[in-house]
Structures are given as structure tokens and as C-alpha cells.
Write an enzyme that holds these catalytic residues in place. Sequence first.
Site, PDB file in Angstrom:
ATOM      1  N   ALA A   1      29.672  22.808  -4.399  1.00  0.00           N
ATOM      2  CA  ALA A   1      29.494  21.459  -4.199  1.00  0.00           C
ATOM      3  C   ALA A   1      30.809  20.645  -4.552  1.00  0.00           C
ATOM      4  O   ALA A   1      31.194  19.658  -3.842  1.00  0.00           O
ATOM      5  CB  ALA A   1      28.270  20.884  -4.768  1.00  0.00           C
TER       6      ALA A   1
ATOM      7  N   ALA B   1      33.310  21.252  -1.867  1.00  0.00           N
ATOM      8  CA  ALA B   1      33.074  20.602  -0.699  1.00  0.00           C
ATOM      9  C   ALA B   1      33.303  19.196  -0.761  1.00  0.00           C
ATOM     10  O   ALA B   1      33.948  18.472   0.136  1.00  0.00           O
ATOM     11  CB  ALA B   1      31.590  20.931  -0.325  1.00  0.00           C
ATOM     12  N   GLU B   2      32.861  18.412  -1.849  1.00  0.00           N
ATOM     13  CA  GLU B   2      33.126  17.144  -1.963  1.00  0.00           C
ATOM     14  C   GLU B   2      34.769  16.998  -2.232  1.00  0.00           C
ATOM     15  O   GLU B   2      35.271  15.810  -1.618  1.00  0.00           O
ATOM     16  CB  GLU B   2      32.479  16.653  -3.279  1.00  0.00           C
ATOM     17  CG  GLU B   2      32.702  15.020  -3.372  1.00  0.00           C
ATOM     18  CD  GLU B   2      31.713  14.255  -4.200  1.00  0.00           C
ATOM     19  OE1 GLU B   2      31.951  13.118  -4.594  1.00  0.00           O
ATOM     20  OE2 GLU B   2      30.640  14.883  -4.476  1.00  0.00           O
ATOM     21  N   SER B   3      35.302  17.671  -2.781  1.00  0.00           N
ATOM     22  CA  SER B   3      36.940  17.540  -3.032  1.00  0.00           C
ATOM     23  C   SER B   3      37.563  17.564  -1.687  1.00  0.00           C
ATOM     24  O   SER B   3      38.571  16.558  -1.491  1.00  0.00           O
ATOM     25  CB  SER B   3      37.507  18.760  -3.813  1.00  0.00           C
ATOM     26  OG  SER B   3      37.018  18.597  -4.978  1.00  0.00           O
TER      27      SER B   3
END
Length: 140
Positions: free
Chosen positions: A57, A60-62
Site C-alpha cells: 500500500a 501504491a500511494e507513493s
Amino acid sequence: MNKTEILKAFNERSKNTLMETLDIEYVNVGDDFLTAKMPVNTRVHQPYGQLHGGATAALAESVGSAASNFFIDHKNQFINGIQLSINHIKSKREGTVFATAKNIHKGRTTHLWEVTIVDENNQLISVAKMTNIVLDIHKK
């Protein structure tokens, strides 16, 4: 900026952050995507020796957050992630995972990204959707 300069700038901004801790590196960029990679090893494992969903996660957020930077005025705006939804499809014990963010919606105040995470064999590991808000630096 050319592709090499863009990737260098993103990787420079990752120093002394969670991205550096997880060894996330931006590796490819195009007109409609941004890709980063992360090694899968004991640093990102959960207790059962598999890739931790939280590390996935974070990857993905980065990538989703970084990709929104292409569409803002850096002198007056910045990005904050406001929602992340991720589905884990397959486990991974070692190797490398690659996260590619593709824009679904580019609005004036929100951006929506689909982030696909695959391994070095192009096996689907996870799929995420991320929403970012575009905020005004000068607004109080």
C-alpha cells in the site's frame, strides 16, 4: 524535463523518507504513467515471510501521489492523498514488485489513479485506486 531528469528528481525527493526506507525507486515514466519498483525481502515481510500488505500500500500511494505532481502548479499547489483502496491478489516472498500509476480522472481539485502492482514476471500482485486532493499552498 526529459525522462531521466524526471526520474532523478523523484528519486532525489525520496531521500530520508518512507520511500527510501522501503527502497522504493522510480524507474519509468511516460505520458500517461509513472512506475516505481520495490525489492521484496525481509525488510518488507510480514511475520509469515510474505510481502506485507502495508508495504504494498505504501508503494501504491507513493506512486499515485508522485504521479499527481505532473498536473499541478508547484509554486501554488501541493498534493495530499485522501483515499487508498487496495486489493491483494497474490502473495510474494522475494524478488521485486513494480507499481504503475495510470490516471483515471484529472480534475481541478481531485485526481484518481489506478495503481497496478506486478512482480518481475508480470504476475499481478495487487491493484489499488487512489484519490488525491490538490490544495493551494497560500490558502489559510
